[in-house]
Scaffold this motif. Structure first.
Motif, PDB file in Angstrom:
ATOM      1  N   LEU A 128       0.810  -1.223   0.000  1.00 35.36           N
ATOM      2  CA  LEU A 128       0.000   0.000   0.000  1.00 35.36           C
ATOM      3  C   LEU A 128       0.839   1.268   0.000  1.00 35.36           C
ATOM      4  O   LEU A 128       0.290   2.379   0.015  1.00 35.36           O
ATOM      5  N   GLY A 129       2.158   1.140  -0.028  1.00 33.43           N
ATOM      6  CA  GLY A 129       3.006   2.314  -0.036  1.00 33.43           C
ATOM      7  C   GLY A 129       3.025   3.018   1.316  1.00 33.43           C
ATOM      8  O   GLY A 129       2.765   2.415   2.353  1.00 33.43           O
ATOM      9  N   GLU A 130       3.304   4.321   1.289  1.00 34.52           N
ATOM     10  CA  GLU A 130       3.433   5.104   2.513  1.00 34.52           C
ATOM     11  C   GLU A 130       2.484   6.293   2.506  1.00 34.52           C
ATOM     12  O   GLU A 130       2.257   6.922   1.470  1.00 34.52           O
ATOM     13  N   GLY A 131       1.953   6.608   3.696  1.00 35.93           N
ATOM     14  CA  GLY A 131       1.113   7.790   3.867  1.00 35.93           C
ATOM     15  C   GLY A 131      -0.275   7.646   3.274  1.00 35.93           C
ATOM     16  O   GLY A 131      -0.639   6.628   2.682  1.00 35.93           O
ATOM     17  N   GLU A 132      -1.067   8.714   3.445  1.00 31.25           N
ATOM     18  CA  GLU A 132      -2.445   8.690   2.950  1.00 31.25           C
ATOM     19  C   GLU A 132      -2.515   8.615   1.436  1.00 31.25           C
ATOM     20  O   GLU A 132      -3.470   8.077   0.874  1.00 31.25           O
ATOM     21  N   ASP A 133      -1.504   9.177   0.766  1.00 32.64           N
ATOM     22  CA  ASP A 133      -1.511   9.129  -0.696  1.00 32.64           C
ATOM     23  C   ASP A 133      -0.875   7.854  -1.248  1.00 32.64           C
ATOM     24  O   ASP A 133      -0.733   7.697  -2.460  1.00 32.64           O
ATOM     25  N   GLN A 134      -0.486   6.947  -0.347  1.00 33.34           N
ATOM     26  CA  GLN A 134       0.055   5.628  -0.717  1.00 33.34           C
ATOM     27  C   GLN A 134       1.233   5.750  -1.688  1.00 33.34           C
ATOM     28  O   GLN A 134       1.302   5.066  -2.715  1.00 33.34           O
ATOM     29  N   THR A 135       2.177   6.606  -1.351  1.00 37.88           N
ATOM     30  CA  THR A 135       3.363   6.790  -2.174  1.00 37.88           C
ATOM     31  C   THR A 135       4.150   5.483  -2.286  1.00 37.88           C
ATOM     32  O   THR A 135       4.480   4.855  -1.280  1.00 37.88           O
ATOM     33  N   GLY A 136       4.442   5.084  -3.514  1.00 36.52           N
ATOM     34  CA  GLY A 136       5.210   3.867  -3.740  1.00 36.52           C
ATOM     35  C   GLY A 136       4.408   2.590  -3.679  1.00 36.52           C
ATOM     36  O   GLY A 136       4.980   1.502  -3.661  1.00 36.52           O
ATOM     37  N   ALA A 137       3.082   2.678  -3.666  1.00 36.83           N
ATOM     38  CA  ALA A 137       2.244   1.479  -3.615  1.00 36.83           C
ATOM     39  C   ALA A 137       2.384   0.667  -4.894  1.00 36.83           C
ATOM     40  O   ALA A 137       2.690   1.207  -5.968  1.00 36.83           O
ATOM     41  N   LEU A 138       2.170  -0.622  -4.772  1.00 32.41           N
ATOM     42  CA  LEU A 138       2.163  -1.486  -5.952  1.00 32.41           C
ATOM     43  C   LEU A 138       1.023  -1.054  -6.873  1.00 32.41           C
ATOM     44  O   LEU A 138      -0.108  -0.859  -6.424  1.00 32.41           O
ATOM     45  N   THR A 139       1.313  -0.883  -8.142  1.00 33.79           N
ATOM     46  CA  THR A 139       0.338  -0.362  -9.096  1.00 33.79           C
ATOM     47  C   THR A 139      -0.890  -1.266  -9.179  1.00 33.79           C
ATOM     48  O   THR A 139      -0.767  -2.491  -9.299  1.00 33.79           O
ATOM     49  N   LEU A 140      -2.063  -0.649  -9.130  1.00 33.06           N
ATOM     50  CA  LEU A 140      -3.308  -1.402  -9.223  1.00 33.06           C
ATOM     51  C   LEU A 140      -3.458  -2.065 -10.586  1.00 33.06           C
ATOM     52  O   LEU A 140      -3.161  -1.461 -11.629  1.00 33.06           O
ATOM     53  N   ASP A 141      -3.915  -3.303 -10.562  1.00 31.81           N
ATOM     54  CA  ASP A 141      -4.282  -4.067 -11.759  1.00 31.81           C
ATOM     55  C   ASP A 141      -3.115  -4.319 -12.717  1.00 31.81           C
ATOM     56  O   ASP A 141      -3.329  -4.761 -13.849  1.00 31.81           O
ATOM     57  N   ALA A 142      -1.887  -4.040 -12.290  1.00 32.08           N
ATOM     58  CA  ALA A 142      -0.714  -4.424 -13.071  1.00 32.08           C
ATOM     59  C   ALA A 142      -0.247  -5.801 -12.601  1.00 32.08           C
ATOM     60  O   ALA A 142      -0.423  -6.169 -11.438  1.00 32.08           O
ATOM     61  N   THR A 143       0.336  -6.576 -13.501  1.00 28.19           N
ATOM     62  CA  THR A 143       0.772  -7.935 -13.183  1.00 28.19           C
ATOM     63  C   THR A 143       2.294  -8.012 -13.168  1.00 28.19           C
ATOM     64  O   THR A 143       2.960  -7.476 -14.060  1.00 28.19           O
ATOM     65  N   TYR A 144       2.829  -8.684 -12.160  1.00 26.54           N
ATOM     66  CA  TYR A 144       4.274  -8.804 -11.993  1.00 26.54           C
ATOM     67  C   TYR A 144       4.643 -10.276 -11.793  1.00 26.54           C
ATOM     68  O   TYR A 144       3.806 -11.095 -11.382  1.00 26.54           O
ATOM     69  N   LEU A 145       5.903 -10.585 -12.061  1.00 26.75           N
ATOM     70  CA  LEU A 145       6.399 -11.947 -11.886  1.00 26.75           C
ATOM     71  C   LEU A 145       7.425 -11.995 -10.758  1.00 26.75           C
ATOM     72  O   LEU A 145       8.205 -11.059 -10.568  1.00 26.75           O
ATOM     73  N   LEU A 146       7.423 -13.117 -10.049  1.00 24.62           N
ATOM     74  CA  LEU A 146       8.392 -13.340  -8.977  1.00 24.62           C
ATOM     75  C   LEU A 146       8.839 -14.804  -9.046  1.00 24.62           C
ATOM     76  O   LEU A 146       8.201 -15.687  -8.475  1.00 24.62           O
ATOM     77  N   PRO A 147       9.933 -15.090  -9.752  1.00 29.81           N
ATOM     78  CA  PRO A 147      10.401 -16.484  -9.875  1.00 29.81           C
ATOM     79  C   PRO A 147      11.230 -16.894  -8.650  1.00 29.81           C
ATOM     80  O   PRO A 147      12.177 -16.201  -8.270  1.00 29.81           O
ATOM     81  N   VAL A 148      10.864 -18.014  -8.059  1.00 33.07           N
ATOM     82  CA  VAL A 148      11.613 -18.586  -6.935  1.00 33.07           C
ATOM     83  C   VAL A 148      12.122 -19.950  -7.383  1.00 33.07           C
ATOM     84  O   VAL A 148      11.360 -20.766  -7.914  1.00 33.07           O
TER      85      VAL A 148
END
Length: 223
Positions: A128-148
């Protein structure tokens, strides 16, 4: 009767064999290690509510059968595997930024006589990022990959299940709008010059979403 007796004999034989000791010499293939979450599919989805700041996913390193000694396994996030996934699935999803995740362990042990390590936690964080304006939050409805993936182990790895790709998406928030039992919802009348209608000016499309919960299914008695 002969066929029934044959089936009973097969069942009894299977039960007897299952109770016998299973020595290493009985194995028809070498032992391998893999990630348990990739056993059936190497793609795991994690769709996150808009209001959720963190989320955990767990997995373990697993052997095909118990080993006579401890097995050590190294696990890591490998950004180079993003291109492998995109090429395979004809996508162009980016790697999740490192600030949004952490692994609880990068080296685990499968004890002698066991088939699984302690659980490793993939922790998704600061969504959710930081502060009320959610600075740095993960972008809504964008898709990301995380390979483990398993990067090293004291026994061979099972290639088809040694890597899992987490597909990460922070979805638009959907909330319950109203209790519709003996109730209804009024939507803005777009052909009227009202304050509600003016708020929708210059929009080319409007989508209404709802979560529907069924209280009960009523039935009528047949005469």
């Amino acid at each position: 009767m002969r066929r029934i007796n044959k089936y009973l004999w097969l069942i009894a034989s299977a039960a007897f064999c299952s109770c016998q000791s299973y020595d290493a010499d009985d194995h028809k293939f070498g032992n391998v290690v893999y990630l348990d979450v990739a056993e059936t599919t190497d793609v795991q989805t994690a769709t996150i509510k808009n209001t959720l700041d963190e989320l955990d996913r767990t997995f373990s390193a697993t052997l095909a059968y118990p080993s006579g000694g401890d097995v050590t396994v190294s696990i890591a996030v490998d950004p180079s595997l993003v291109d492998t996934y995109n090429a395979r699935h004809n996508t162009s999803w980016p790697m999740l930024d490192a600030k949004y995740y952490s692994l609880s362990d990068e080296r685990v042990t499968i004890p002698a006589g066991k088939t699984a390590s302690d659980a490793v936690t993939l922790h998704l964080q600061e969504l959710l990022g930081e502060g009320e304006d959610q600075t740095g939050a993960l972008t809504l409805d964008a898709t990301y990959l995380l390979p483990v993936t398993i990067t090293n182990a004291s026994v061979p790895t099972l290639d088809s299940s040694s890597t899992v790709w987490y597909v990460i998406k922070r979805s638009s928030n959907i909330t319950t709008a109203a209790q519709l039992t003996d109730n209804w919802i009024n939507f803005p009348t777009l052909d009227k010059d009202t304050e509600q209608a003016m708020a929708l000016n210059n929009l080319t499309a409007v989508t209404y979403e709802a979560l529907i919960y069924i209280d009960k299914f009523a039935t009528s008695a047949l005469n």
